[in-house]
Structure formats: structure tokens, C-alpha cells
Scaffold this active site. Sequence first.
Site, PDB file in Angstrom:
ATOM      1  N   GLN A 184     -18.119  11.357  29.452  1.00  0.00           N
ATOM      2  CA  GLN A 184     -17.459  10.130  29.880  1.00  0.00           C
ATOM      3  C   GLN A 184     -18.018   9.713  31.238  1.00  0.00           C
ATOM      4  O   GLN A 184     -17.904  10.462  32.219  1.00  0.00           O
ATOM      5  CB  GLN A 184     -15.945  10.365  29.971  1.00  0.00           C
ATOM      6  N   CYS A 242      -9.931   3.440  33.427  1.00  0.00           N
ATOM      7  CA  CYS A 242      -9.292   4.207  34.500  1.00  0.00           C
ATOM      8  C   CYS A 242      -8.869   3.275  35.643  1.00  0.00           C
ATOM      9  O   CYS A 242      -9.694   2.514  36.156  1.00  0.00           O
ATOM     10  CB  CYS A 242     -10.245   5.273  35.018  1.00  0.00           C
ATOM     11  N   LYS A 271     -14.382   3.016  26.249  1.00  0.00           N
ATOM     12  CA  LYS A 271     -12.930   3.160  26.303  1.00  0.00           C
ATOM     13  C   LYS A 271     -12.407   2.093  27.242  1.00  0.00           C
ATOM     14  O   LYS A 271     -12.906   1.950  28.360  1.00  0.00           O
ATOM     15  CB  LYS A 271     -12.521   4.542  26.795  1.00  0.00           C
ATOM     16  N   GLY A 305      -2.730   6.175  24.119  1.00  0.00           N
ATOM     17  CA  GLY A 305      -1.554   5.778  24.884  1.00  0.00           C
ATOM     18  C   GLY A 305      -0.259   6.099  24.164  1.00  0.00           C
ATOM     19  O   GLY A 305      -0.029   5.621  23.058  1.00  0.00           O
ATOM     20  N   GLY A 306       0.579   6.918  24.795  1.00  0.00           N
ATOM     21  CA  GLY A 306       1.902   7.202  24.262  1.00  0.00           C
ATOM     22  C   GLY A 306       1.960   8.194  23.127  1.00  0.00           C
ATOM     23  O   GLY A 306       3.034   8.443  22.568  1.00  0.00           O
ATOM     24  N   GLY A 343      -4.442  12.240  25.384  1.00  0.00           N
ATOM     25  CA  GLY A 343      -4.819  12.697  26.715  1.00  0.00           C
ATOM     26  C   GLY A 343      -3.876  13.739  27.272  1.00  0.00           C
ATOM     27  O   GLY A 343      -4.004  14.934  27.007  1.00  0.00           O
TER      28      GLY A 343
END
Length: 319
Positions: free
Chosen positions: A53, A83, A122, A195-196, A217
Site C-alpha cells: 500500500q 487515509c 483504495k 468500513g464497519g 481493517g
Amino acid sequence: MMDWTDRHCRYFHRLMSGQALLYTEMVTSPALVRGNAVHLLAYNPEEHPVALQLGGSDPVELAKAAKLGDAAGYDEINLNVGCPSDRVQSGTFGAVLMKNPDLVSECVKAMQDAVSAEVTVKCRIGVDEQDPDVILPEFLEKISAAGVTRVTIHARKAWLKGLSPKENRDIPPLDYPLVFKMKEAFPHLHMSLNGGVQTQDDIADLLATGMDGVMVGRAAYHAPASILVGADSRFFNTPDALDAQGAVRAMLPYMEDHLSKGGRLNQITRHMLGVFTGKPGARGWRRALSEGVSVKGAGPELVERALDEFVAAQTPPAS
């Protein structure tokens, strides 16, 4: 995931899933190209498949950094456009690049021209006052035209002013329906949602909507076994790797090797604290590792003792 998903973390996670794609923490192109910090590219061959990344905003510099990653053997080179941290914004990369899709397109094109590995992106659904319903399809259209075929979308806006990086992970509301719409609008893109996501059931539900992949993550870091153990058979139709206890035992020779090269035990064990989250004895496991690593001469035997105590806690006392 900066300072989290280092090579020790990834090696440990790989023991629990042989198939999940692992990502490095974000490495900046200036650090690699100008700072000659090529040690940041070090990884263990067992980690494959693993993606590098990158963070950056200069096409020429990113191409050079991607080339270094390609030479190191990474399976994928990912450009982070998601980010929201202050130090990332100050370098004009990360989520702030959502404001400049043309520059992102230049960056990925330069990276693609320099490497044989696949270049992916991303991103967020937007930043600050941007309207995600407008900016996200425009963004995807431009990076797709530049040759990107795989994208991961964090289904939240990033507020670069007014919210901390931590708040940006929780406060902006998730907009899964928008990401689902993007998958319908761009069927040629391999699209993952981030996410979530907290459980394997969450992953299964999202895949059932037609998403091509799911990125996990912090849940995968804080409770790795809950995400990784059993994932190979459930999502990849392959035999499962090790369970949590087996993975911990398999880490013992890895620790011995790391210590023999001058490393410190806590560089590894800090990534293992949450592996038994939700199980009886998990608190004792965390305490034993957290307190024990500070003792002079602590080695793998500390982890082995803590594991034995955890296993004992799983057995109810005889009546």
C-alpha cells in the site's frame, strides 16, 4: 493501519488464513524514493498473497516506489486515496486526493507503466463538502479510464477539517447503498467494500449483495481469529488454515528466529493480544503478554505459558 499491519502482524494473520489478501501498512513514496527506506518493503515469503500500500501524489515518484515494490515481489501495488491523517494531508496524498481525480489518474497510469503487478486504488466516497453521489462516479470513471480494474471503497466520507483520523473512522455515516450503486454502474470493476465490517457474517452479507470483495481493517486486527479462522473454507472453498491456538504455537519458532537476530519480543506479541477476544481467559492472556514482555530475557516461553493458562481456562472445573 499505519504502524499496525507490519510484517510480524501479517505473518501471524497468514497462519489463520492462507487465502485472504493481506495489505501492508501504508508506505509513502517519498520515504522509499527520497529516503531510501527500502527496509520498509521487507516481508516474509509466507505472506503471499500480499499487497503493498503506497501513499504519494507525485506520478514520477510513485512510479519509482511501485517499481521497488514490484521488484520486491508484491502481488499488488495499491494507491491509498482514503487515509485522512494529518501527516498524510500535509504530504498532499491520502484522502485529500479525492479532490483531484485527474492527478490520481496520472499517478496510477505512471505506476502501471512501471510495473507488472496489478495497480489498484483504495478510496473514500468523498471528502469534506463533496457530494458523494456526484464525485464518486466521476472519480471511478477517471481511474477506470486510466486502466484501474480493482478498487476498494471505504463507504464513508472523510472530513479533513474538524474530525480526527479516529473520528473519521466512526462519525461520518456509512453509505453502503451508494457503493452498491457504484458496483451496478461499473460492473467491469472488481469492487470491494470497506468500513464497519465486524464479523464473518457481515462479510457474507456484503458478498451476497454482489460486491466482489470485502476489506476488513481494525476488526481483523483487534480480533483476528473471528475474521480469519474458518474464512478459507467459508469464502474461498479451500481447506482451513490453523485455528487461533495453532497459530499462536506456530509463532513460537518465528519468535525464536526474530530474537536471535536482535529483535524484541513485543514487536511480535503486540499484534497477538486480541487473538482470543471473546473467549474465557482472553483477559489473562492479554495481561500475561502485556506485563511479561517487559521482563528482561522474556522469550517464547512466556507466550507458551500464557497459552497454556488460556487453554486451562477453557476447561470448566470438575464438579
